[in-house]
Design a protein around this motif. Sequence first.
Motif, PDB file in Angstrom:
ATOM      1  N   ARG A  38       0.840  -1.197   0.000  1.00 43.96           N
ATOM      2  CA  ARG A  38       0.000   0.000   0.000  1.00 43.96           C
ATOM      3  C   ARG A  38       0.871   1.241   0.000  1.00 43.96           C
ATOM      4  O   ARG A  38       2.007   1.224   0.481  1.00 43.96           O
ATOM      5  CB  ARG A  38      -0.953   0.006   1.189  1.00 43.96           C
ATOM      6  N   GLN A  39       0.286   2.297  -0.544  1.00 44.35           N
ATOM      7  CA  GLN A  39       1.006   3.566  -0.610  1.00 44.35           C
ATOM      8  C   GLN A  39       0.053   4.699  -0.284  1.00 44.35           C
ATOM      9  O   GLN A  39      -0.932   4.913  -0.982  1.00 44.35           O
ATOM     10  CB  GLN A  39       1.606   3.764  -2.002  1.00 44.35           C
ATOM     11  N   GLU A  44       6.212   6.214   0.873  1.00 47.59           N
ATOM     12  CA  GLU A  44       6.697   5.150   0.006  1.00 47.59           C
ATOM     13  C   GLU A  44       5.734   3.966   0.051  1.00 47.59           C
ATOM     14  O   GLU A  44       4.920   3.845   0.965  1.00 47.59           O
ATOM     15  CB  GLU A  44       8.092   4.705   0.457  1.00 47.59           C
ATOM     16  N   ARG A  45       5.879   3.112  -0.940  1.00 46.58           N
ATOM     17  CA  ARG A  45       5.055   1.907  -0.978  1.00 46.58           C
ATOM     18  C   ARG A  45       5.532   0.946   0.105  1.00 46.58           C
ATOM     19  O   ARG A  45       6.729   0.680   0.225  1.00 46.58           O
ATOM     20  CB  ARG A  45       5.158   1.260  -2.357  1.00 46.58           C
ATOM     21  N   ARG A  46       4.596   0.421   0.874  1.00 45.48           N
ATOM     22  CA  ARG A  46       4.946  -0.425   2.006  1.00 45.48           C
ATOM     23  C   ARG A  46       4.312  -1.804   1.900  1.00 45.48           C
ATOM     24  O   ARG A  46       3.184  -1.947   1.404  1.00 45.48           O
ATOM     25  CB  ARG A  46       4.505   0.233   3.318  1.00 45.48           C
ATOM     26  N   ASP A  89      -5.065   3.162   7.636  1.00 43.60           N
ATOM     27  CA  ASP A  89      -5.037   2.159   6.565  1.00 43.60           C
ATOM     28  C   ASP A  89      -5.351   2.781   5.206  1.00 43.60           C
ATOM     29  O   ASP A  89      -5.270   2.109   4.179  1.00 43.60           O
ATOM     30  CB  ASP A  89      -6.044   1.041   6.843  1.00 43.60           C
ATOM     31  N   THR A  90      -5.725   4.055   5.199  1.00 45.34           N
ATOM     32  CA  THR A  90      -6.030   4.740   3.950  1.00 45.34           C
ATOM     33  C   THR A  90      -4.821   4.764   3.032  1.00 45.34           C
ATOM     34  O   THR A  90      -3.740   5.199   3.431  1.00 45.34           O
ATOM     35  CB  THR A  90      -6.499   6.180   4.236  1.00 45.34           C
ATOM     36  N   ALA A  91      -5.002   4.258   1.820  1.00 39.45           N
ATOM     37  CA  ALA A  91      -3.900   4.174   0.862  1.00 39.45           C
ATOM     38  C   ALA A  91      -4.420   3.586  -0.442  1.00 39.45           C
ATOM     39  O   ALA A  91      -5.544   3.078  -0.504  1.00 39.45           O
ATOM     40  CB  ALA A  91      -2.776   3.293   1.406  1.00 39.45           C
TER      41      ALA A  91
END
Length: 122
Positions: A38-39, A44-46, A89-91
């Motif tokens: 998720r990003q 950064e993308r995690r 958790d928004t991404a």
Amino acid sequence: QVQLVESGGDLVQAGDSLRLSCATTGGTFRTYAMGWFRQAPGEERRFVARITGGSVALYADSVKGRFTISRDNAKKTVYLQMNSLRPEDTAVYYCAASSTTWPLAANQYNYWGQGTQVTVSS
């Protein structure tokens, strides 16, 4: 060539649940490890979760106990069940496929979807 298409993202309230799906075409799905990343804006993308071809799952600490990754090899689809959602958790959530048995880093994934937006309001 493997194509991945995510779906299931939505705007929900804190505490709600969502299930993301990632449908794949091409390749030999059962041999791929599948991951969710998720990003969030400006970040950064995690890594979120990963499931191997043998259905062994691994989770980021931030989602452990709330999210569940699963796969259906017959449908060539991987899922991410997200419970007790939080605003953090928004991404944009991305699905990825790896030919590595135990991929860890994002650069070990060979194929990526376009992402699906999850927004959790407080």
